[in-house]
Design a protein around this motif. Structure first.
Motif, PDB file in Angstrom:
ATOM      1  N   VAL A  58      38.235 -21.691  42.548  1.00  0.00           N
ATOM      2  CA  VAL A  58      37.143 -22.185  41.693  1.00  0.00           C
ATOM      3  C   VAL A  58      37.740 -23.155  40.681  1.00  0.00           C
ATOM      4  CG1 VAL A  58      35.314 -21.597  40.059  1.00  0.00           C
ATOM      5  CG2 VAL A  58      35.842 -20.037  41.944  1.00  0.00           C
ATOM      6  N   LEU A  59      37.389 -24.420  40.802  1.00  0.00           N
ATOM      7  CA  LEU A  59      37.813 -25.445  39.856  1.00  0.00           C
ATOM      8  C   LEU A  59      36.647 -25.722  38.914  1.00  0.00           C
ATOM      9  CD1 LEU A  59      39.672 -27.711  38.777  1.00  0.00           C
ATOM     10  CD2 LEU A  59      38.666 -29.199  40.529  1.00  0.00           C
ATOM     11  N   GLY A  85      38.743 -19.258  52.757  1.00  0.00           N
ATOM     12  CA  GLY A  85      37.484 -18.773  52.211  1.00  0.00           C
ATOM     13  C   GLY A  85      36.702 -19.838  51.483  1.00  0.00           C
ATOM     14  N   SER A  86      35.850 -19.390  50.570  1.00  0.00           N
ATOM     15  CA  SER A  86      34.964 -20.279  49.820  1.00  0.00           C
ATOM     16  C   SER A  86      35.696 -20.947  48.662  1.00  0.00           C
ATOM     17  CB  SER A  86      33.791 -19.482  49.242  1.00  0.00           C
ATOM     18  OG  SER A  86      33.078 -18.834  50.262  1.00  0.00           O
ATOM     19  N   LEU A  87      35.403 -22.224  48.457  1.00  0.00           N
ATOM     20  CA  LEU A  87      35.914 -22.985  47.312  1.00  0.00           C
ATOM     21  C   LEU A  87      34.719 -23.515  46.549  1.00  0.00           C
ATOM     22  CD1 LEU A  87      38.577 -25.311  48.992  1.00  0.00           C
ATOM     23  CD2 LEU A  87      39.021 -23.249  47.692  1.00  0.00           C
ATOM     24  N   TYR A  88      34.867 -23.603  45.228  1.00  0.00           N
ATOM     25  CA  TYR A  88      33.800 -24.164  44.397  1.00  0.00           C
ATOM     26  C   TYR A  88      34.386 -25.113  43.370  1.00  0.00           C
ATOM     27  CZ  TYR A  88      30.671 -20.706  46.334  1.00  0.00           C
ATOM     28  OH  TYR A  88      29.912 -19.956  47.206  1.00  0.00           O
ATOM     29  N   ILE A  89      33.650 -26.191  43.124  1.00  0.00           N
ATOM     30  CA  ILE A  89      33.961 -27.094  42.017  1.00  0.00           C
ATOM     31  C   ILE A  89      32.740 -27.074  41.111  1.00  0.00           C
ATOM     32  CG2 ILE A  89      34.508 -29.446  41.300  1.00  0.00           C
ATOM     33  CD1 ILE A  89      35.686 -29.866  44.128  1.00  0.00           C
ATOM     34  N   TYR A 140      40.721 -33.612  42.778  1.00  0.00           N
ATOM     35  CA  TYR A 140      40.260 -32.262  42.519  1.00  0.00           C
ATOM     36  C   TYR A 140      41.371 -31.319  42.977  1.00  0.00           C
ATOM     37  CZ  TYR A 140      35.645 -34.462  42.255  1.00  0.00           C
ATOM     38  OH  TYR A 140      34.579 -35.256  41.929  1.00  0.00           O
ATOM     39  N   HIS A 141      42.164 -30.829  42.028  1.00  0.00           N
ATOM     40  CA  HIS A 141      43.254 -29.914  42.342  1.00  0.00           C
ATOM     41  C   HIS A 141      42.701 -28.493  42.242  1.00  0.00           C
ATOM     42  CE1 HIS A 141      47.735 -29.345  42.530  1.00  0.00           C
ATOM     43  NE2 HIS A 141      47.232 -28.124  42.556  1.00  0.00           N
ATOM     44  N   ILE A 142      42.420 -27.912  43.395  1.00  0.00           N
ATOM     45  CA  ILE A 142      41.802 -26.593  43.447  1.00  0.00           C
ATOM     46  C   ILE A 142      42.853 -25.537  43.087  1.00  0.00           C
ATOM     47  CG2 ILE A 142      40.512 -24.955  44.867  1.00  0.00           C
ATOM     48  CD1 ILE A 142      39.101 -27.711  44.560  1.00  0.00           C
ATOM     49  N   ASN A 202      30.342 -26.768  47.021  1.00  0.00           N
ATOM     50  CA  ASN A 202      31.069 -25.706  47.698  1.00  0.00           C
ATOM     51  C   ASN A 202      31.622 -26.145  49.044  1.00  0.00           C
ATOM     52  OD1 ASN A 202      28.319 -25.595  48.767  1.00  0.00           O
ATOM     53  ND2 ASN A 202      29.010 -23.772  49.817  1.00  0.00           N
ATOM     54  N   PHE A 203      32.693 -25.476  49.447  1.00  0.00           N
ATOM     55  CA  PHE A 203      33.387 -25.731  50.704  1.00  0.00           C
ATOM     56  C   PHE A 203      33.827 -24.389  51.267  1.00  0.00           C
ATOM     57  CE2 PHE A 203      34.454 -28.983  47.639  1.00  0.00           C
ATOM     58  CZ  PHE A 203      34.350 -30.174  48.322  1.00  0.00           C
ATOM     59  N   THR A 204      34.187 -24.366  52.525  1.00  0.00           N
ATOM     60  CA  THR A 204      34.945 -23.245  53.069  1.00  0.00           C
ATOM     61  C   THR A 204      36.162 -23.829  53.762  1.00  0.00           C
ATOM     62  OG1 THR A 204      33.651 -23.170  55.103  1.00  0.00           O
ATOM     63  CG2 THR A 204      32.996 -21.674  53.345  1.00  0.00           C
TER      64      THR A 204
END
Length: 185
Positions: free
Chosen positions: A84-85, A54-58, A77-79, A149-151
């Motif tokens: 959400v980081l 799914g979606s990731l956010y920093i 960046y350790h998600i 953001n990433f997926t």
């Protein structure tokens, strides 16, 4: 003698004109290139939970977020499992070589498996990272935040709207602690 002097004067003018023209163009190029200089960003390592889809956010520049972490000269960046980081690091804007950006799927035991960015040539069943952009979102707890953001997932998983959350939904659904955002405004 008068004819020779006239020939000398005529041939002298184009030489100076050419010199000044070249000098002017050189100054213009130097000036314009100094205005368009783009900063090089630091190399980065993204550690993504193994089963995450799914979606990731920093979220950047959060005084109460995770402190900066490095491996060599690479930002790490350790998600977290929430996707959400919230970090104290700045947004790391600029250009970089693709070889300086690494993505890893991380098992619970800490084993890293390389992941790759989505491309036209990526098999639809391979789990990849689709890199979104760097942007501003808000208001989040009264602040506008800088985030990236990433997926993550296979092609079908990355299109599953149940897994794709906006940053607002992700913060609410994943119960991201409001205290992490304090002091950002």
């Amino acid at each position: 003698m008068t004819l020779q002097l006239a020939d000398y004067e005529i041939s002298k003018v184009p030489l100076y004109a050419h010199f000044f023209k070249t000098l002017t163009i050189g100054f213009m190029i130097s000036f314009l290139s100094s205005c368009t200089e783009v900063k090089k960003r630091e190399p980065a390592i993204y550690l993504i939970p193994e089963e995450y889809v799914g979606s990731l956010y920093i979220v950047f520049n959060a005084p109460n977020g995770k402190p900066p972490k490095y491996e060599g000269n690479s930002r790490v960046y350790h998600i977290p499992p929430s996707g959400v980081l919230v970090t104290q690091m700045d947004a790391n804007e600029g250009w970089s070589e693709s070889s300086e950006i690494k993505y890893f799927s991380v098992s619970k035991s800490g084993k890293r498996t390389p992941m790759y960015e989505s491309s036209e040539n990526t098999p639809k069943t391979e789990r990849t990272v689709y890199v979104g952009g760097l942007g501003h979102s808000g208001p989040i707890y009264g602040c506008t935040v800088i985030n990236k953001n990433f997926t993550v997932g296979t092609d079908a998983e990355q299109r599953n709207t149940k897994k794709l959350l906006t940053i607002f939904e992700a913060i609410k659904v994943k119960n991201i602690d409001k205290k992490l955002f304090e002091g950002m405004c």
